[in-house]
Scaffold this motif. Structure first.
Motif, PDB file in Angstrom:
ATOM      1  N   TRP A   1      15.726  13.109  -4.357  1.00 19.11           N
ATOM      2  CA  TRP A   1      15.953  11.736  -3.925  1.00 19.11           C
ATOM      3  C   TRP A   1      17.056  11.613  -2.881  1.00 19.11           C
ATOM      4  O   TRP A   1      17.371  10.514  -2.445  1.00 19.11           O
ATOM      5  N   ARG A   2      17.614  12.752  -2.461  1.00 18.22           N
ATOM      6  CA  ARG A   2      18.555  12.721  -1.340  1.00 18.22           C
ATOM      7  C   ARG A   2      17.805  12.588  -0.025  1.00 18.22           C
ATOM      8  O   ARG A   2      18.399  12.386   1.021  1.00 18.22           O
ATOM      9  N   ARG A   3      16.479  12.732  -0.068  1.00 15.40           N
ATOM     10  CA  ARG A   3      15.619  12.582   1.114  1.00 15.40           C
ATOM     11  C   ARG A   3      14.686  11.402   0.907  1.00 15.40           C
ATOM     12  O   ARG A   3      14.432  10.989  -0.218  1.00 15.40           O
ATOM     13  N   ALA A   4      14.156  10.878   1.984  1.00 11.56           N
ATOM     14  CA  ALA A   4      13.231   9.741   1.903  1.00 11.56           C
ATOM     15  C   ALA A   4      11.853  10.206   1.444  1.00 11.56           C
ATOM     16  O   ALA A   4      11.407  11.307   1.793  1.00 11.56           O
ATOM     17  N   HIS A   5      11.191   9.364   0.660  1.00  6.97           N
ATOM     18  CA  HIS A   5       9.850   9.658   0.149  1.00  6.97           C
ATOM     19  C   HIS A   5       8.954   8.447   0.313  1.00  6.97           C
ATOM     20  O   HIS A   5       9.416   7.301   0.260  1.00  6.97           O
TER      21      HIS A   5
ATOM     22  N   VAL B   1       0.843  -1.188   0.000  1.00 11.15           N
ATOM     23  CA  VAL B   1       0.000   0.000   0.000  1.00 11.15           C
ATOM     24  C   VAL B   1       0.884   1.247   0.000  1.00 11.15           C
ATOM     25  O   VAL B   1       0.565   2.239  -0.626  1.00 11.15           O
ATOM     26  N   LEU B   2       2.015   1.154   0.686  1.00 13.54           N
ATOM     27  CA  LEU B   2       2.930   2.286   0.767  1.00 13.54           C
ATOM     28  C   LEU B   2       4.358   1.773   0.609  1.00 13.54           C
ATOM     29  O   LEU B   2       4.723   0.767   1.195  1.00 13.54           O
ATOM     30  N   ALA B   3       5.124   2.477  -0.206  1.00  9.16           N
ATOM     31  CA  ALA B   3       6.543   2.160  -0.370  1.00  9.16           C
ATOM     32  C   ALA B   3       7.348   3.362   0.093  1.00  9.16           C
ATOM     33  O   ALA B   3       7.135   4.475  -0.378  1.00  9.16           O
ATOM     34  N   ARG B   4       8.236   3.138   1.039  1.00 14.03           N
ATOM     35  CA  ARG B   4       9.104   4.203   1.550  1.00 14.03           C
ATOM     36  C   ARG B   4      10.475   4.018   0.905  1.00 14.03           C
ATOM     37  O   ARG B   4      11.139   3.015   1.120  1.00 14.03           O
ATOM     38  N   VAL B   5      10.853   5.008   0.103  1.00 13.44           N
ATOM     39  CA  VAL B   5      12.109   4.956  -0.640  1.00 13.44           C
ATOM     40  C   VAL B   5      13.100   5.899   0.023  1.00 13.44           C
ATOM     41  O   VAL B   5      12.892   7.115   0.048  1.00 13.44           O
ATOM     42  N   TYR B   6      14.157   5.320   0.559  1.00 17.03           N
ATOM     43  CA  TYR B   6      15.203   6.109   1.199  1.00 17.03           C
ATOM     44  C   TYR B   6      16.244   6.510   0.161  1.00 17.03           C
ATOM     45  O   TYR B   6      16.286   5.945  -0.933  1.00 17.03           O
ATOM     46  N   PRO B   7      17.098   7.475   0.491  1.00 17.96           N
ATOM     47  CA  PRO B   7      18.157   7.865  -0.454  1.00 17.96           C
ATOM     48  C   PRO B   7      19.014   6.662  -0.846  1.00 17.96           C
ATOM     49  O   PRO B   7      19.190   5.724  -0.062  1.00 17.96           O
ATOM     50  N   VAL B   8      19.533   6.708  -2.059  1.00 17.05           N
ATOM     51  CA  VAL B   8      20.345   5.608  -2.575  1.00 17.05           C
ATOM     52  C   VAL B   8      21.504   5.299  -1.635  1.00 17.05           C
ATOM     53  O   VAL B   8      21.853   4.138  -1.436  1.00 17.05           O
TER      54      VAL B   8
ATOM     55  N   TYR C   1       4.920  11.471  -1.337  1.00 12.93           N
ATOM     56  CA  TYR C   1       5.027  12.370  -0.197  1.00 12.93           C
ATOM     57  C   TYR C   1       6.458  12.380   0.321  1.00 12.93           C
ATOM     58  O   TYR C   1       7.155  11.369   0.242  1.00 12.93           O
ATOM     59  N   LEU C   2       6.857  13.484   0.894  1.00 23.84           N
ATOM     60  CA  LEU C   2       8.111  13.543   1.617  1.00 23.84           C
ATOM     61  C   LEU C   2       7.903  12.788   2.922  1.00 23.84           C
ATOM     62  O   LEU C   2       6.924  13.008   3.637  1.00 23.84           O
ATOM     63  N   THR C   3       8.798  11.879   3.232  1.00 21.72           N
ATOM     64  CA  THR C   3       8.671  11.082   4.456  1.00 21.72           C
ATOM     65  C   THR C   3       8.832  11.980   5.679  1.00 21.72           C
ATOM     66  O   THR C   3       9.721  12.829   5.702  1.00 21.72           O
ATOM     67  N   PRO C   4       7.997  11.800   6.704  1.00 23.12           N
ATOM     68  CA  PRO C   4       8.175  12.575   7.938  1.00 23.12           C
ATOM     69  C   PRO C   4       9.553  12.319   8.547  1.00 23.12           C
ATOM     70  O   PRO C   4      10.110  11.232   8.392  1.00 23.12           O
ATOM     71  N   GLU C   5      10.074  13.313   9.225  1.00 26.33           N
ATOM     72  CA  GLU C   5      11.349  13.148   9.916  1.00 26.33           C
ATOM     73  C   GLU C   5      11.175  12.120  11.035  1.00 26.33           C
ATOM     74  O   GLU C   5      10.068  11.927  11.546  1.00 26.33           O
ATOM     75  N   PRO C   6      12.259  11.452  11.440  1.00 29.62           N
ATOM     76  CA  PRO C   6      12.142  10.375  12.446  1.00 29.62           C
ATOM     77  C   PRO C   6      11.447  10.775  13.742  1.00 29.62           C
ATOM     78  O   PRO C   6      10.814   9.940  14.372  1.00 29.62           O
ATOM     79  N   HIS C   7      11.493  12.025  14.129  1.00 29.13           N
ATOM     80  CA  HIS C   7      10.868  12.460  15.380  1.00 29.13           C
ATOM     81  C   HIS C   7       9.410  12.898  15.184  1.00 29.13           C
ATOM     82  O   HIS C   7       8.741  13.255  16.138  1.00 29.13           O
ATOM     83  N   ARG C   8       8.889  12.861  13.953  1.00 29.92           N
ATOM     84  CA  ARG C   8       7.526  13.313  13.658  1.00 29.92           C
ATOM     85  C   ARG C   8       6.534  12.156  13.644  1.00 29.92           C
ATOM     86  O   ARG C   8       6.876  11.027  13.306  1.00 29.92           O
ATOM     87  N   ILE C   9       5.291  12.450  13.963  1.00 30.82           N
ATOM     88  CA  ILE C   9       4.225  11.451  13.871  1.00 30.82           C
ATOM     89  C   ILE C   9       4.076  11.037  12.415  1.00 30.82           C
ATOM     90  O   ILE C   9       4.045  11.879  11.527  1.00 30.82           O
TER      91      ILE C   9
END
Length: 119
Positions: free
Chosen positions: A72-76, A26-33, A86-94
């Protein structure tokens, strides 16, 4: 004879391609290469246990599908039902841990692009 269908949605093609590889995603989280990580989530908000090669194929499809629309230097996060990146929330965010708020963290403020409509 092969014909291109101008009404065919690039999003549908991307979503279909991902569903062929990982049908319940349903959701794919793509981190920087540089991190060499991709996470796939099912509708229950929990991560799928899937092989690394499948994760890499999904990430490659998403990066190609959205090209320069994202940094793509940031997680999406790519949310398949809406075809939205979407831009992935930062680790400290809900929402960074998708089951935190049961929304995958898909806030309108983090919307990057929508590819061709809904699935």
């Amino acid at each position: 004879m092969s014909r291109n269908d101008p009404a065919a949605s690039p999003c549908s093609n991307l979503v279909d391609a991902i569903r062929e590889i990982a049908p319940t995603t349903v959701l794919a989280r793509v981190y920087p290469v540089s991190r060499s990580v991709t996470h796939l989530f099912e509708s229950d908000f929990y991560r799928m246990l899937i092989d690394r090669q499948t994760e890499e194929r999904v990430a490659r499809l998403i990066r190609q599908g959205f090209g320069r629309a994202a940094d793509w230097r940031r997680a999406h996060d790519f949310y398949l039902p809406a075809g939205a990146l979407y831009l992935t929330p930062e680790p400290h965010r809900i929402g960074y841990v998708p089951e935190d708020d049961y929304s995958f963290g898909l806030a309108p403020a983090r919307l990057i692009a929508i590819s061709g409509g809904k699935d």
